[in-house]
Structures are given as C-alpha cells and as structure tokens.
Design an enzyme around this catalytic site. Structure first.
Site, PDB file in Angstrom:
ATOM      1  N   GLY A  68      59.111   6.396  10.277  1.00  0.00           N
ATOM      2  CA  GLY A  68      59.126   7.815   9.969  1.00  0.00           C
ATOM      3  C   GLY A  68      60.564   8.278   9.861  1.00  0.00           C
ATOM      4  O   GLY A  68      61.466   7.656  10.430  1.00  0.00           O
ATOM      5  N   GLN A  73      67.355  14.317   9.994  1.00  0.00           N
ATOM      6  CA  GLN A  73      67.999  13.035  10.310  1.00  0.00           C
ATOM      7  C   GLN A  73      68.936  12.558   9.210  1.00  0.00           C
ATOM      8  O   GLN A  73      69.696  11.605   9.421  1.00  0.00           O
ATOM      9  CB  GLN A  73      66.944  11.962  10.588  1.00  0.00           C
ATOM     10  CG  GLN A  73      66.161  12.212  11.869  1.00  0.00           C
ATOM     11  CD  GLN A  73      65.197  11.089  12.140  1.00  0.00           C
ATOM     12  OE1 GLN A  73      64.094  11.090  11.605  1.00  0.00           O
ATOM     13  NE2 GLN A  73      65.611  10.107  12.923  1.00  0.00           N
ATOM     14  N   CYS A 126      64.001   5.884  18.160  1.00  0.00           N
ATOM     15  CA  CYS A 126      64.331   6.865  17.130  1.00  0.00           C
ATOM     16  C   CYS A 126      65.558   6.373  16.374  1.00  0.00           C
ATOM     17  O   CYS A 126      66.530   5.927  16.993  1.00  0.00           O
ATOM     18  CB  CYS A 126      64.619   8.210  17.786  1.00  0.00           C
ATOM     19  SG  CYS A 126      65.100   9.486  16.623  1.00  0.00           S
ATOM     20  N   LEU A 127      65.522   6.492  15.054  1.00  0.00           N
ATOM     21  CA  LEU A 127      66.655   6.044  14.239  1.00  0.00           C
ATOM     22  C   LEU A 127      67.916   6.852  14.535  1.00  0.00           C
ATOM     23  O   LEU A 127      69.024   6.381  14.275  1.00  0.00           O
ATOM     24  CB  LEU A 127      66.307   6.153  12.747  1.00  0.00           C
ATOM     25  CG  LEU A 127      65.146   5.257  12.289  1.00  0.00           C
ATOM     26  CD1 LEU A 127      64.808   5.543  10.827  1.00  0.00           C
ATOM     27  CD2 LEU A 127      65.469   3.777  12.496  1.00  0.00           C
ATOM     28  N   HIS A 168      56.265  12.737  16.694  1.00  0.00           N
ATOM     29  CA  HIS A 168      57.708  12.454  16.762  1.00  0.00           C
ATOM     30  C   HIS A 168      58.443  13.109  15.585  1.00  0.00           C
ATOM     31  O   HIS A 168      59.479  13.758  15.768  1.00  0.00           O
ATOM     32  CB  HIS A 168      57.897  10.928  16.769  1.00  0.00           C
ATOM     33  CG  HIS A 168      59.321  10.462  16.822  1.00  0.00           C
ATOM     34  ND1 HIS A 168      59.806   9.666  17.832  1.00  0.00           N
ATOM     35  CD2 HIS A 168      60.370  10.655  15.978  1.00  0.00           C
ATOM     36  CE1 HIS A 168      61.086   9.410  17.620  1.00  0.00           C
ATOM     37  NE2 HIS A 168      61.455   9.985  16.492  1.00  0.00           N
ATOM     38  N   GLU A 169      57.897  12.954  14.374  1.00  0.00           N
ATOM     39  CA  GLU A 169      58.586  13.493  13.185  1.00  0.00           C
ATOM     40  C   GLU A 169      58.526  15.019  13.152  1.00  0.00           C
ATOM     41  O   GLU A 169      59.522  15.675  12.807  1.00  0.00           O
ATOM     42  CB  GLU A 169      58.003  12.893  11.904  1.00  0.00           C
ATOM     43  CG  GLU A 169      58.139  11.379  11.795  1.00  0.00           C
ATOM     44  CD  GLU A 169      59.530  10.842  12.123  1.00  0.00           C
ATOM     45  OE1 GLU A 169      60.538  11.513  11.808  1.00  0.00           O
ATOM     46  OE2 GLU A 169      59.607   9.741  12.714  1.00  0.00           O
ATOM     47  N   HIS A 172      61.089  16.496  15.392  1.00  0.00           N
ATOM     48  CA  HIS A 172      62.441  16.543  14.802  1.00  0.00           C
ATOM     49  C   HIS A 172      62.662  17.869  14.070  1.00  0.00           C
ATOM     50  O   HIS A 172      63.771  18.418  14.081  1.00  0.00           O
ATOM     51  CB  HIS A 172      62.629  15.419  13.779  1.00  0.00           C
ATOM     52  CG  HIS A 172      63.144  14.136  14.367  1.00  0.00           C
ATOM     53  ND1 HIS A 172      64.333  14.060  15.049  1.00  0.00           N
ATOM     54  CD2 HIS A 172      62.634  12.872  14.349  1.00  0.00           C
ATOM     55  CE1 HIS A 172      64.533  12.792  15.438  1.00  0.00           C
ATOM     56  NE2 HIS A 172      63.521  12.059  15.035  1.00  0.00           N
TER      57      HIS A 172
HETATM   58 ZN    ZN Z   1      63.252  10.066  15.456  1.00  0.00          ZN
END
Ligand code: ZN
Length: 215
Positions: A68, A73, A126-127, A168-169, A172
């Site tokens: 995701g 991000q 998480c990226l 999660h997304e 963000h």
């Molecule tokens: Zn994330």
C-alpha cells in the site's frame, strides 16, 4: 537539497514529481507532510494527471516493494492511496492472518469504521519507517467508504489482511503512522522480526518482549 515547494499548487507539484519518471522518492517519518492530514480529493489534479499520479504510486509501491502507498508518502497531501497484495506467504501464515490476495485498487477519500468489536494484532511495517516492524492491534473488520479513481462510490467491508492494509493507508491520510497505534515493546528491526518473529501470530513475541495482545 532544496526545500520542497510546498506552496505551489498541488497539480504543479505533482507534475514536477512525475517529470523524473520511475518510482517516486518515499518520504520518511519526521516530515510534517506525514503528520498534517491530507486534503479531500475534489478534482485538484484533473483526470489525466490523476491517472498518471496513480500509475506512479503503483510503480513506486511495486518497486519498494509494499502492499500500500498513500499520497502523503510521496509528499502530496491529497486523500488518495493505492493498495495491492499478491500475498506471497506460506499457507499457515496466510490462514492465521487472513492474508488473501488483494488486487490493485485506488482509494480516493477513504474513511473507515469498525464492523463489530473484534481486533486482530500482527506485526506490520511502513515504507515511511524503513527497517522496523511492530505489532498493531486493529479492527478485524472495517467498512470502507470513499470513491475509486473514476469517482465511483466505494462502500465495502474488508476483513483479514486487506482490512489491515486499508486502515493503515487511510490512517496515513489522517496524519497517523502505525507506530501511533503500535505496541511499542514489540518494536523490532526487520532483521530481528525475520529471525525471531516470523511465526503466523505474534504470541511468542508478546510473551518474550512483554506486551499484551487483544483477547
Ligand atoms: Zn505506511
């Protein structure tokens, strides 16, 4: 590095971001754009630029790789995210975590609410917080509402791992990182998580690192 041009119109900033081609640079924790909350998407990019932006998010998510990616991000504060999970995990892990494959999809202006009271706790990462994982207890099932990239209404119940991904997304887009919801005593480097906590559930981690799991 020059500071980002945060005051230029969003469409102009997206054009600049896409000009380089290829995967977009991912913004890491500590940058305010991950904490401010994103703007409702209301056509700010126009259909053609939105399509190019969504494709760039998809390429970036694949390259990372991740399951995701939310617009903040990559430094763009719009309520847009992409998800896709081929679920390449062993069968027992897939069963314990409800990790069923999730096709590529675009979430525009998503919001979620819990369905029922059940919670599920697993390691996630998480990226934007590279190198780390932690256990997060989340709603086991959520109702997600919003639109897709064509403006069509989205109203769907997600369970299992896809429910975790969409929470999660969406978080963000509200300026929330998974660490805000994590059991901090579970915090593990990717190396430690792979070496010690690859079991289907985090029960052993809870016992040995000293944190509670929802019952
Ligand atoms: Zn994330």
């Amino acid at each position: 590095m020059a500071p980002p041009r945060e005051h230029a119109p969003l469409a102009e900033r997206v054009e600049e971001l896409l000009a380089a081609g290829g995967p977009l640079p991912i913004v890491a924790a500590g940058r305010p754009v991950l904490r401010r909350g994103a703007e409702h998407y209301d056509g700010q990019l126009g259909p053609a630029l939105l399509a190019r932006f969504v494709e760039a998010l998809r390429v970036t998510m694949h390259a990372a790789p991740g399951v995701g990616l939310a617009a903040p991000q990559v430094g763009i504060e719009l309520r847009i995210a992409v998800v896709e999970d081929p679920a390449p995990v062993p069968e027992e892990v897939a069963v314990a975590r409800g990790r069923v494959p999730q096709p590529f999809r675009v979430l525009v202006n998503p919001s979620y609410e819990p369905v029922g009271t059940a919670r599920a706790a697993f390691f996630e990462g998480c990226l934007s917080v590279p190198g780390w994982q932690a256990v997060v207890a989340r709603h086991a099932e959520v109702r997600l509402r919003g639109q897709d990239e064509h403006g069509r209404a989205l109203d769907e119940v997600f369970g299992g791992w896809p429910a975790r991904i969409v929470q999660h997304e969406t978080d963000h887009l509200d300026g929330t990182l998974y660490l805000d919801r994590a059991e901090l005593r579970s915090l593990s480097t990717n190396e430690a998580a792979a070496a010690l906590w690859a079991q289907p559930t985090p029960d052993a981690a809870a016992e040995q690192l000293g944190f509670e799991l929802p019952r």
